[in-house]
Design a protein around this motif. Structure first.
Motif, PDB file in Angstrom:
ATOM      1  N   UNK A 168       0.906  -1.204  -0.169  1.00 12.62           N
ATOM      2  CA  UNK A 168      -0.040   0.029  -0.080  1.00 12.62           C
ATOM      3  C   UNK A 168       1.015   1.229   0.165  1.00 12.62           C
ATOM      4  N   UNK A 169       2.099   1.454   0.717  1.00 10.54           N
ATOM      5  CA  UNK A 169       2.960   2.344   0.725  1.00 10.54           C
ATOM      6  C   UNK A 169       3.634   2.407  -0.681  1.00 10.54           C
ATOM      7  N   UNK A 170       3.990   1.439  -1.013  1.00 11.29           N
ATOM      8  CA  UNK A 170       4.700   1.700  -2.521  1.00 11.29           C
ATOM      9  C   UNK A 170       3.645   2.065  -3.405  1.00 11.29           C
ATOM     10  N   UNK A 171       2.604   1.454  -3.539  1.00  8.39           N
ATOM     11  CA  UNK A 171       1.478   1.944  -4.482  1.00  8.39           C
ATOM     12  C   UNK A 171       1.087   3.445  -4.446  1.00  8.39           C
ATOM     13  N   UNK A 172       0.979   3.826  -3.079  1.00  9.99           N
ATOM     14  CA  UNK A 172       0.542   5.246  -3.001  1.00  9.99           C
ATOM     15  C   UNK A 172       1.781   6.059  -3.380  1.00  9.99           C
ATOM     16  N   UNK A 173       3.163   5.808  -3.262  1.00  7.59           N
ATOM     17  CA  UNK A 173       4.024   6.642  -3.518  1.00  7.59           C
ATOM     18  C   UNK A 173       4.136   6.635  -5.091  1.00  7.59           C
ATOM     19  N   UNK A 174       3.973   5.534  -5.759  1.00  6.33           N
ATOM     20  CA  UNK A 174       4.045   5.361  -7.293  1.00  6.33           C
ATOM     21  C   UNK A 174       2.919   6.410  -7.931  1.00  6.33           C
ATOM     22  N   UNK A 175       1.565   6.099  -7.304  1.00  5.84           N
ATOM     23  CA  UNK A 175       0.580   6.833  -7.839  1.00  5.84           C
ATOM     24  C   UNK A 175       0.578   8.173  -7.775  1.00  5.84           C
ATOM     25  N   UNK A 176       1.611   8.727  -6.719  1.00  2.77           N
ATOM     26  CA  UNK A 176       1.490  10.103  -6.503  1.00  2.77           C
ATOM     27  C   UNK A 176       2.610  10.711  -7.570  1.00  2.77           C
ATOM     28  N   UNK A 177       3.275   9.804  -7.951  1.00  2.00           N
ATOM     29  CA  UNK A 177       4.364  10.416  -8.811  1.00  2.00           C
ATOM     30  C   UNK A 177       5.500  11.105  -8.064  1.00  2.00           C
ATOM     31  N   UNK A 178       5.545  11.222  -6.923  1.00  5.13           N
ATOM     32  CA  UNK A 178       6.665  11.921  -6.097  1.00  5.13           C
ATOM     33  C   UNK A 178       7.684  10.894  -5.939  1.00  5.13           C
ATOM     34  N   UNK A 179       8.946  11.639  -5.689  1.00  5.85           N
ATOM     35  CA  UNK A 179      10.243  10.731  -5.188  1.00  5.85           C
ATOM     36  C   UNK A 179      10.347  10.803  -3.666  1.00  5.85           C
ATOM     37  N   UNK A 180      10.979   9.756  -3.143  1.00  7.47           N
ATOM     38  CA  UNK A 180      11.109   9.703  -1.782  1.00  7.47           C
ATOM     39  C   UNK A 180      11.798  11.000  -1.194  1.00  7.47           C
ATOM     40  N   UNK A 181      12.652  11.515  -1.891  1.00  7.59           N
ATOM     41  CA  UNK A 181      13.267  12.768  -1.485  1.00  7.59           C
ATOM     42  C   UNK A 181      12.452  14.107  -1.369  1.00  7.59           C
ATOM     43  N   UNK A 182      11.346  13.884  -2.131  1.00  4.49           N
ATOM     44  CA  UNK A 182      10.300  14.964  -2.002  1.00  4.49           C
ATOM     45  C   UNK A 182       9.472  14.796  -0.672  1.00  4.49           C
ATOM     46  N   UNK A 183       9.487  13.936   0.142  1.00  2.00           N
ATOM     47  CA  UNK A 183       8.550  13.751   1.405  1.00  2.00           C
ATOM     48  C   UNK A 183       9.236  14.558   2.344  1.00  2.00           C
ATOM     49  N   UNK A 184       8.594  15.497   2.796  1.00  3.26           N
ATOM     50  CA  UNK A 184       9.156  16.096   4.121  1.00  3.26           C
ATOM     51  C   UNK A 184       8.429  15.824   5.414  1.00  3.26           C
ATOM     52  N   UNK A 185       7.328  15.149   5.425  1.00  2.00           N
ATOM     53  CA  UNK A 185       6.792  14.540   6.718  1.00  2.00           C
ATOM     54  C   UNK A 185       6.020  13.361   6.396  1.00  2.00           C
ATOM     55  N   UNK A 186       5.994  12.761   7.620  1.00  2.00           N
ATOM     56  CA  UNK A 186       5.149  11.510   7.711  1.00  2.00           C
ATOM     57  C   UNK A 186       4.365  11.636   8.896  1.00  2.00           C
ATOM     58  N   UNK A 187       2.780  11.482   8.419  1.00  2.00           N
ATOM     59  CA  UNK A 187       1.542  11.566   9.646  1.00  2.00           C
ATOM     60  C   UNK A 187       0.962  10.275   9.714  1.00  2.00           C
ATOM     61  N   UNK A 188       0.718  10.039  10.901  1.00  2.00           N
ATOM     62  CA  UNK A 188       0.024   8.833  11.246  1.00  2.00           C
ATOM     63  C   UNK A 188      -1.148   8.856  12.136  1.00  2.00           C
ATOM     64  N   UNK A 189      -2.126   8.057  12.094  1.00  2.00           N
ATOM     65  CA  UNK A 189      -3.152   7.895  13.277  1.00  2.00           C
ATOM     66  C   UNK A 189      -2.759   7.495  14.405  1.00  2.00           C
ATOM     67  N   UNK A 190      -2.620   8.543  15.706  1.00  2.00           N
ATOM     68  CA  UNK A 190      -1.909   8.288  16.885  1.00  2.00           C
ATOM     69  C   UNK A 190      -3.323   7.491  17.563  1.00  2.00           C
ATOM     70  N   UNK A 191      -4.699   7.916  17.379  1.00  2.00           N
ATOM     71  CA  UNK A 191      -5.836   7.387  17.983  1.00  2.00           C
ATOM     72  C   UNK A 191      -7.135   8.061  17.738  1.00  2.00           C
ATOM     73  N   UNK A 192      -8.137   7.804  18.084  1.00  2.00           N
ATOM     74  CA  UNK A 192      -8.553   6.632  18.707  1.00  2.00           C
ATOM     75  C   UNK A 192      -8.658   5.276  17.903  1.00  2.00           C
ATOM     76  N   UNK A 193      -8.608   4.216  18.489  1.00  2.00           N
ATOM     77  CA  UNK A 193      -8.637   3.180  17.563  1.00  2.00           C
ATOM     78  C   UNK A 193      -8.389   1.760  18.288  1.00  2.00           C
ATOM     79  N   UNK A 194      -8.129   0.722  17.595  1.00  2.00           N
ATOM     80  CA  UNK A 194      -7.932  -0.757  18.210  1.00  2.00           C
ATOM     81  C   UNK A 194      -6.327  -0.599  18.269  1.00  2.00           C
ATOM     82  N   UNK A 195      -5.818  -0.967  19.543  1.00  2.00           N
ATOM     83  CA  UNK A 195      -4.493  -0.997  19.892  1.00  2.00           C
ATOM     84  C   UNK A 195      -3.521  -1.288  19.081  1.00  2.00           C
ATOM     85  N   UNK A 196      -3.760  -2.814  18.590  1.00  2.00           N
ATOM     86  CA  UNK A 196      -2.836  -3.522  17.828  1.00  2.00           C
ATOM     87  C   UNK A 196      -2.786  -2.895  16.449  1.00  2.00           C
TER      88      UNK A 196
END
Ligand code: FE2
Length: 323
Positions: free
Chosen positions: A54-82
């Protein structure tokens, strides 16, 4: 320069890429919910299996290069722990590899913010309705936090509808199947619980379950849906009038219901308020909403990579957000 967002709080592992507010990719893989509902460890295992592609596909579809990424965000919560752990660890690994900021996000705030982003609304009163959550929210700009004006006393409306769908043995056992079954149904009186701007659903669920086998399925589906949606409309209307709101937005998984949207649109129109919602792909859990909000708050919301964490009961009014 782009931001990548990772969502994993429940059955969806989603990855979105955004650049200056433009959504460049929104990919996901979902755990298939069977008759037993969601078993957190099994869902998390599925997320782990899906993470690389899923990560590879999103990066591929976006057309960006890894060096273009300046931040990574993630869901901290709420949700299922695991499940939250999988998203947090993959975000942490990616941010470490790229040497960029890591930005934790509240899932509920992300649902509201992507809806604002798409509708162009500036300060809407938001009805946030999903499996585990049902809340009426408005951003308090002075405090830099969302205020919870109303919420469910017991379960989220989505979980209530799904539980009823399972009891009725609908396939798939989702709220959308109830909406389909309800077509042509007639109204049966049901318990209706609204206290000011709060509401409760378990009495309604228990009553609806007791009617299975005694009334036509389409009539029970129609009635449980009309009653629960009317409760949400009444509480939202009260909150909108009390806060002098000019815009009403609905967001979250249950916002995909056309029946609910029509009811809210009609109520909004009666008060000359604008009504809006995002397309279904942004109301279902998705990575784009985490990326959009990540880009918005990265200036002040990033954390030390070594100290990042998850928060299963992360309340929507705990996240700092300056608009
Ligand atoms: Fe959600």
């Amino acid at each position: 320069m782009a931001v990548i967002g990772i969502e994993s709080s429940a059955h969806t592992f989603g990855v979105g890429v955004v650049e200056k507010g433009r959504i460049l990719a929104n990919e996901k893989a979902m755990y298939r919910i069977g008759a037993t509902g969601m078993i957190p460890n099994k869902v998390a295992e599925t997320h782990i299996e899906n993470t690389p592609q899923v990560i590879e596909l999103a990066i591929e579809k976006s057309g960006i290069k890894l060096r273009d990424i300046k931040a990574v965000s993630y869901t901290m919560g709420p949700g299922l722990g695991p499940c939250l752990q999988v998203g947090m660890l993959s975000a942490k690994a990616l941010a470490t590899k790229l040497g960029v900021k890591l930005v934790p996000i509240n899932h509920g705030v992300a649902h509201v913010e992507i809806t604002k982003h798409i509708t162009g609304f500036k300060g809407p009163l938001a009805l946030y309705v999903s499996g585990g959550n049902s809340q009426i929210l408005k951003l308090d700009r002075k405090r830099g936090r969302y205020a919870v004006l109303g919420e469910t006393f017991d379960v989220g409306i989505g979980n209530m509808l799904d539980a009823f769908a399972r009891e009725l043995k609908l396939n798939p056992a989702w709220g959308s199947k109830i909406e389909e079954t309800a077509r042509g149904g007639r109204y049966i009186r049901m318990p209706y619980t609204v206290k000011g701007m709060d509401f409760a659903f378990t009495g309604l669920l228990t009553h609806a379950k007791s009617l299975i086998g005694k009334e036509r399925a389409k009539d029970i589906c129609y009635s449980i849906q009309q009653t629960s949606f009317s409760m949400l409309c009444e509480a939202t209307e009260r909150a909108a009038l009390l806060t002098n709101s000019k815009e009403i937005a609905v967001c979250g998984g249950v916002a995909q219901s056309d029946t609910l949207a029509k009811m809210l649109a009609s109520m909004s129109k009666a008060h000359s308020m604008k009504f809006g919602r995002a397309q279904n792909e942004y109301n279902a859990d998705n990575g784009a909403m985490i990326a959009v909000l990540g880009e918005k708050v990265m200036g002040y919301g990033a954390v030390d990579i070594r100290e990042c964490d998850i928060k299963q009961r992360y309340r929507v009014d705990e996240m700092i957000i300056h608009d």
